[in-house]
Write an enzyme that holds these catalytic residues in place. Structure first.
Site, PDB file in Angstrom:
ATOM      1  N   SER A 136     101.649 -33.228  -9.629  1.00  0.00           N
ATOM      2  CA  SER A 136     102.521 -33.711  -8.552  1.00  0.00           C
ATOM      3  C   SER A 136     103.863 -34.067  -9.171  1.00  0.00           C
ATOM      4  O   SER A 136     103.954 -34.327 -10.374  1.00  0.00           O
ATOM      5  CB  SER A 136     101.917 -34.970  -7.934  1.00  0.00           C
ATOM      6  OG  SER A 136     102.865 -35.623  -7.113  1.00  0.00           O
ATOM      7  N   TYR A 149      97.558 -43.434  -8.632  1.00  0.00           N
ATOM      8  CA  TYR A 149      97.603 -41.981  -8.407  1.00  0.00           C
ATOM      9  C   TYR A 149      98.611 -41.320  -9.343  1.00  0.00           C
ATOM     10  O   TYR A 149      98.297 -40.327 -10.002  1.00  0.00           O
ATOM     11  CB  TYR A 149      97.979 -41.726  -6.945  1.00  0.00           C
ATOM     12  CG  TYR A 149      98.193 -40.278  -6.588  1.00  0.00           C
ATOM     13  CD1 TYR A 149      97.128 -39.389  -6.465  1.00  0.00           C
ATOM     14  CD2 TYR A 149      99.484 -39.786  -6.352  1.00  0.00           C
ATOM     15  CE1 TYR A 149      97.337 -38.060  -6.120  1.00  0.00           C
ATOM     16  CE2 TYR A 149      99.698 -38.464  -6.010  1.00  0.00           C
ATOM     17  CZ  TYR A 149      98.619 -37.600  -5.896  1.00  0.00           C
ATOM     18  OH  TYR A 149      98.834 -36.278  -5.565  1.00  0.00           O
TER      19      TYR A 149
HETATM   20  P1  NDP Z   1      93.664 -32.878   0.726  1.00  0.00           P
HETATM   21  O1  NDP Z   1      93.273 -34.305   0.747  1.00  0.00           O
HETATM   22  O2  NDP Z   1      94.197 -32.233   1.947  1.00  0.00           O
HETATM   23  O3  NDP Z   1      92.424 -31.986   0.196  1.00  0.00           O
HETATM   24  C1  NDP Z   1      91.786 -32.348  -0.980  1.00  0.00           C
HETATM   25  C2  NDP Z   1      90.496 -31.587  -1.118  1.00  0.00           C
HETATM   26  O4  NDP Z   1      89.851 -32.026  -2.337  1.00  0.00           O
HETATM   27  C3  NDP Z   1      89.525 -31.877   0.017  1.00  0.00           C
HETATM   28  O5  NDP Z   1      88.815 -30.723   0.361  1.00  0.00           O
HETATM   29  C4  NDP Z   1      88.602 -32.924  -0.593  1.00  0.00           C
HETATM   30  O6  NDP Z   1      87.324 -32.959  -0.021  1.00  0.00           O
HETATM   31  C5  NDP Z   1      88.525 -32.426  -2.033  1.00  0.00           C
HETATM   32  N1  NDP Z   1      88.066 -33.492  -2.899  1.00  0.00           N
HETATM   33  C6  NDP Z   1      88.572 -34.741  -3.009  1.00  0.00           C
HETATM   34  N2  NDP Z   1      87.813 -35.483  -3.823  1.00  0.00           N
HETATM   35  C7  NDP Z   1      86.811 -34.687  -4.236  1.00  0.00           C
HETATM   36  C8  NDP Z   1      85.693 -34.905  -5.075  1.00  0.00           C
HETATM   37  N3  NDP Z   1      85.442 -36.092  -5.609  1.00  0.00           N
HETATM   38  N4  NDP Z   1      84.858 -33.870  -5.305  1.00  0.00           N
HETATM   39  C9  NDP Z   1      85.076 -32.665  -4.733  1.00  0.00           C
HETATM   40  N5  NDP Z   1      86.106 -32.415  -3.924  1.00  0.00           N
HETATM   41  C10 NDP Z   1      86.973 -33.422  -3.668  1.00  0.00           C
HETATM   42  O7  NDP Z   1      94.701 -32.770  -0.472  1.00  0.00           O
HETATM   43  P2  NDP Z   1      95.878 -31.715  -0.762  1.00  0.00           P
HETATM   44  O8  NDP Z   1      95.441 -30.362  -0.435  1.00  0.00           O
HETATM   45  O9  NDP Z   1      97.119 -32.251  -0.186  1.00  0.00           O
HETATM   46  O10 NDP Z   1      95.995 -31.892  -2.347  1.00  0.00           O
HETATM   47  C11 NDP Z   1      95.573 -30.908  -3.267  1.00  0.00           C
HETATM   48  C12 NDP Z   1      96.164 -31.227  -4.618  1.00  0.00           C
HETATM   49  O11 NDP Z   1      97.595 -31.258  -4.532  1.00  0.00           O
HETATM   50  C13 NDP Z   1      95.748 -32.585  -5.179  1.00  0.00           C
HETATM   51  O12 NDP Z   1      95.552 -32.468  -6.565  1.00  0.00           O
HETATM   52  C14 NDP Z   1      96.950 -33.455  -4.890  1.00  0.00           C
HETATM   53  O13 NDP Z   1      97.027 -34.543  -5.766  1.00  0.00           O
HETATM   54  C15 NDP Z   1      98.067 -32.475  -5.089  1.00  0.00           C
HETATM   55  N6  NDP Z   1      99.321 -32.842  -4.434  1.00  0.00           N
HETATM   56  C16 NDP Z   1      99.359 -33.021  -3.070  1.00  0.00           C
HETATM   57  C17 NDP Z   1     100.546 -33.389  -2.473  1.00  0.00           C
HETATM   58  C18 NDP Z   1     100.652 -33.616  -1.003  1.00  0.00           C
HETATM   59  O14 NDP Z   1     101.658 -34.193  -0.551  1.00  0.00           O
HETATM   60  N7  NDP Z   1      99.700 -33.165  -0.198  1.00  0.00           N
HETATM   61  C19 NDP Z   1     101.785 -33.584  -3.258  1.00  0.00           C
HETATM   62  C20 NDP Z   1     101.624 -33.351  -4.663  1.00  0.00           C
HETATM   63  C21 NDP Z   1     100.426 -32.992  -5.220  1.00  0.00           C
HETATM   64  P3  NDP Z   1      86.931 -34.162   1.015  1.00  0.00           P
HETATM   65  O15 NDP Z   1      88.004 -34.201   2.036  1.00  0.00           O
HETATM   66  O16 NDP Z   1      85.624 -33.712   1.522  1.00  0.00           O
HETATM   67  O17 NDP Z   1      86.883 -35.414   0.182  1.00  0.00           O
END
Ligand code: NDP
Length: 244
Positions: A136, A149
Site C-alpha cells: 500500500s 495496518y
Molecule cells: P477486501 O477487504 O475487499 O478483500 C480482501 C480479501 O482478502 C477478502 O476476500 C477477504 O476475505 C480476504 N482475507 C482477509 N483476511 C483473510 C484471511 N485471514 N485469510 C484468508 N483470506 C483473507 O480488500 P482489498 O481487495 O481492498 O485489498 C486487497 C489488498 O490490497 C490488501 O492487501 C490491501 O491491504 C491492499 N490495499 C487495498 C487498498 C484499498 O484501498 N482497498 C489500498 C492499498 C492497498 P473475507 O472478506 O472473507 O475476510
C-alpha cells in the site's frame, strides 16, 4: 498489453473479494490455472462459477496450522499473489494485542508462510517464478487509526527486498504493488468519513483514487516476463500521492 499465462499455475490469496477477486479473473482469462485462496466459502463458490476450473481453498491465513494443512501440499505454483489483508483501525493509544497480532499474522506472517511453501516448490522443480506482494502507499505515509495496518505494509517493503535478495539466485522475482485508496470494501471502510475522503482525494495530483483494474494491471505486469529484470522493487499505483 495482452499477457498470456497459459501453462502456468498461479495462487492468489484474499481471492474472495476486491482486488484479489479481479486478479483471479484476469489470470483465468489470460490462460493461467488458478488456485484461489480466501476465508469465506460463499465468495469462493461464486468465484468458481464465474471462473470454471479454478481450484478454491478456504482457509484463515492468520492461522499458521490451518494454512499449513490447507496449502502445505498445494503442488506446483509459478506465480504467487500475496493479497489477503485486514485493516483494523485503532488510534495508537488504543491498539490491543489482539488487533496487533491479527494484523501482523494475516498481513505479514502469512506472506512469509505461503511464500515459503511456494518458493520451496519452485526451487525443488528448478523453475523460475514471480511473487507479487500487495502492499500500500501507507507503507510510506500513514494516517490516524492506520498505524498497525501501515506498519504491516511498511514491514512488507523490507520483506519484499529480503525475499528478492535470497530468492533471486533461484530466478524467483519478488516485488510489491503499492496502491492508494481503491473503493473496495476495505477502501470504503478507510474513507468512510466524507471530509477525510474529499481532502485525501484532492491531495492526489490526479485528483482520484485508484481503480481495481489499475492495481490488477500492475500485478499482471510484475507476474509476467515483461518485468523480467525487476525484483525487490515496487510499483506505486497512487495517483501521484507520494509526489505531492
Ligand atoms: P477486501 O477487504 O475487499 O478483500 C480482501 C480479501 O482478502 C477478502 O476476500 C477477504 O476475505 C480476504 N482475507 C482477509 N483476511 C483473510 C484471511 N485471514 N485469510 C484468508 N483470506 C483473507 O480488500 P482489498 O481487495 O481492498 O485489498 C486487497 C489488498 O490490497 C490488501 O492487501 C490491501 O491491504 C491492499 N490495499 C487495498 C487498498 C484499498 O484501498 N482497498 C489500498 C492499498 C492497498 P473475507 O472478506 O472473507 O475476510
Amino acid at each position: 498489453m495482452q499477457l498470456n499465462f497459459s501453462g502456468l499455475r498461479a495462487l492468489v490469496t484474499g481471492a474472495g473479494k476486491g482486488i484479489g477477486r479481479d486478479t483471479v479473473k484476469a489470470l483465468h482469462a489470460s490462460g493461467a490455472s488458478v488456485v484461489a485462496v480466501s476465508r469465506t466459502d460463499a465468495d469462493l463458490v461464486s468465484l468458481s462459477k464465474e471462473c470454471p476450473g479454478i481450484e478454491a481453498v478456504c482457509v484463515d491465513l492468520g492461522n499458521w496450522e490451518a494454512t499449513e494443512q490447507a496449502l502445505g501440499r498445494v503442488g506446483a505454483v509459478d506465480l504467487l499473489v500475496n493479497n489477503a489483508a485486514v485493516v483494523l483501525m485503532q488510534p495508537f493509544l488504543e491498539i490491543t494485542k489482539e488487533t496487533f497480532d491479527r494484523s501482523f499474522n494475516v498481513n505479514l506472517r502469512s506472506v512469509v508462510q505461503v511464500s515459503q511453501i511456494v518458493a520451496r516448490g519452485m526451487i525443488a522443480r528448478g523453475v523460475p517464478g514471480s511473487i507479487v506482494n500487495i502492499s500500500s502507499m501507507v507503507a510510506h505515509v500513514t494516517y490516524p487509526n492506520l498505524i498497525t495496518y501501515s506498519s504491516t505494509k511498511s514491514a512488507m517493503t523490507m520483506l519484499t527486498k529480503a525475499m528478492a535478495m535470497e530468492l533471486g539466485p533461484h530466478k524467483i522475482r519478488v516485488n510489491s504493488v503499492n496502491p492508494t485508496v481503491v473503493l473496495t470494501a476495505m477502501g470504503k471502510k478507510v474513507t468512510a468519513d466524507p471530509e477525510f475522503s474529499r481532502k485525501m482525494k484532492e491531495r492526489h495530483p490526479l485528483r482520484k483514487f485508484a481503480e481495481v483494474e489499475d492495481v490488477v494491471n500492475s500485478i499482471l505486469f510484475l507476474l509476467s516476463d515483461r518485468s523480467a529484470s525487476t525484483t525487490g522493487s515496487g510499483i506505486m499505483v497512487d495517483g501521484g500521492y507520494l509526489a505531492s
